[in-house]
Design an enzyme around this catalytic site. Structure first.
Site, short mmCIF file in Angstrom:
data_model
loop_
_atom_site.label_atom_id
_atom_site.label_comp_id
_atom_site.label_asym_id
_atom_site.label_seq_id
_atom_site.Cartn_x
_atom_site.Cartn_y
_atom_site.Cartn_z
N GLY A 112 0.83 -1.20 0.00
CA GLY A 112 0.00 0.00 0.00
C GLY A 112 0.86 1.25 0.00
O GLY A 112 2.08 1.19 0.12
N GLU B 173 -1.24 3.02 6.65
CA GLU B 173 -1.29 4.04 5.58
C GLU B 173 -2.10 5.26 5.99
O GLU B 173 -1.76 6.39 5.65
CB GLU B 173 -1.84 3.43 4.29
N ASP C 17 11.26 9.87 13.61
CA ASP C 17 9.95 10.14 13.02
C ASP C 17 9.33 11.45 13.49
O ASP C 17 8.16 11.72 13.21
CB ASP C 17 8.99 8.98 13.33
N VAL D 51 8.65 12.28 16.53
CA VAL D 51 7.79 12.04 17.70
C VAL D 51 8.69 11.63 18.86
O VAL D 51 9.45 10.66 18.76
CB VAL D 51 6.75 10.95 17.43
N ASP E 182 0.85 -8.14 10.69
CA ASP E 182 -0.35 -7.52 11.26
C ASP E 182 -0.60 -7.91 12.70
O ASP E 182 -1.04 -7.09 13.51
CB ASP E 182 -1.58 -7.88 10.41
#
Length: 375
Positions: A179, A219, A241, A243, A282
């Site tokens: 994706g 995504e 990132d 953060v 996942d």
């Protein structure tokens, strides 16, 4: 403890968001300027110079474009697979996913409820009723990151207005791609996320190990301005990132890592590989952090404020509901309780504030364009 990565190289390229991001940076001065403004706002939030106004839970309308090859009927995923993906998103972005319990104890306090939910659109851009699903036949065998699936004249499906909807395209992606997303600040006609049909939802064509619906979670994280947790600097430790509460790490993780996995001298806890913005399977990713929530809030009050304003303004425009009968519960299935006067005033105030910020951003961008043309 070793600081090498014991996991095998990724079997897939997984995510093409950074490829699209870099392409747009090279192609568009406007995109570069927009990204600079978006990053400045995110930094102000991170440093505490801006704070997010209380908003409660917001529901974002989604349109799913199923772009399927005429000779491959399996690509035309059924409604139940689409609904299974929406269910996963609503769990993951509310920290209501059952596997959130697997977060290591050292990071449990960082788990964030983004207070964002998703629903298939009930009204199309023309105001007509819709189920939020668009099905388009294509002669393409597969697609890549060139956005061809996003235009009818290149064998895809045209986007719905990006300031009102989250566009999701589900199709056959080429080679090893799962994706990709477009970060905020890009062209509206290509704005949204693209998901390989076999990595979409939890049923139908969804295939192990990407059958948990987390590709879309990842995504949409990009679509809401989150970067990969390792900072996209290869296996180096020089970038992160943006953060603060996500440990810097040396490259992505794949498969099913074991905690702790130390890189970039980030011991004793190591990589936060179970974060949705890594590359693990996942069933091995299950959290966003408070810092990521703050970055997303900066996005929702800035680059994606039009979606927030539109959704917040809806309750104020509805007629007040009659008082519930004795013994009835507040609200009904599939809906929300009628807003009280204070809620309406707050929504109107927030909508006015966010609208002013959007107009200010537009005026500033027009000023940038004017200055460039006047040189």
């Amino acid at each position: 403890m070793t600081e090498t990565n014991p996991f095998p190289a990724a079997r897939r390229d997984l995510c093409g968001a950074m490829h699209v991001h870099r392409r747009l940076l090279n192609e568009s001065m406007t995109y570069r300027q927009q990204r600079s403004r978006i990053e400045n706002r995110a930094l102000q939030h991170e440093m505490g110079r801006r704070s997010s106004a209380p908003r409660g839970v917001v529901t974002l309308p989604v349109v799913v474009h199923i772009v399927h090859n005429v000779n491959e009927p399996a690509q035309n995923v059924d409604d139940s697979q689409i609904h299974s993906q929406i269910d996963v998103l609503n769990q993951d972005f509310r920290a209501a996913n059952p596997d959130v319990s697997k977060v290591p104890d050292v990071w449990k306090s960082l788990v964030a409820d983004f207070e964002i939910e998703f629903a298939l659109a009930s009204t199309d851009p023309y105001g007509d009723p819709t189920d939020g699903i668009v099905r388009v036949e294509t002669e393409h065998g597969e697609f890549d990151t060139d956005d061809a699936m996003k235009f009818a004249d290149t064998g895809g499906s045209d986007a719905w207005p990006a300031d009102q909807y989250l566009n999701m395209w589900v199709c056959q992606l080429g080679g090893s791609l799962l994706g990709y997303a477009q970060f905020p600040g890009g062209p509206p006609e290509t704005d949204g996320v693209v998901i390989q049909h076999s990595a979409f939802g939890t049923s139908g064509t969804a295939a192990d190990p990407f059958d948990g619906g987390r590709t879309a979670t990842h995504e949409i994280g990009h679509w809401l301005d989150l970067f990969h947790i390792w900072g996209d600097d290869g296996t180096g430790c020089d970038r992160d990132d943006g953060v603060a509460d996500t440990p810097n790490q040396a490259g992505y993780n794949v498969g099913k890592p074991t905690f702790p996995h130390v890189t970039c001298k980030n011991g004793p806890n190591g990589d936060m590989f179970m974060n949705y913005m890594d590359y693990v399977d996942d069933d091995s990713m299950f959290l966003f952090t408070q810092g990521q929530r703050e970055r997303v809030n900066a996005c929702l009050e800035g680059a994606r404020a039009s979606l927030l304003v539109a959704r917040q303004a809806v309750p104020a425009a509805q007629p007040a509901k009659q008082p519930a009968a004795a013994g009835a519960t507040a609200g009904t299935a599939g809906g929300a309780a009628a807003p009280q006067n204070g809620d309406v005033e707050r929504l109107l105030h927030d909508s006015e504030r966010l609208t002013k910020e959007v107009l200010s951003d537009i005026q500033n961008m027009l000023g940038l364009v004017g200055n460039r043309s006047g040189r």
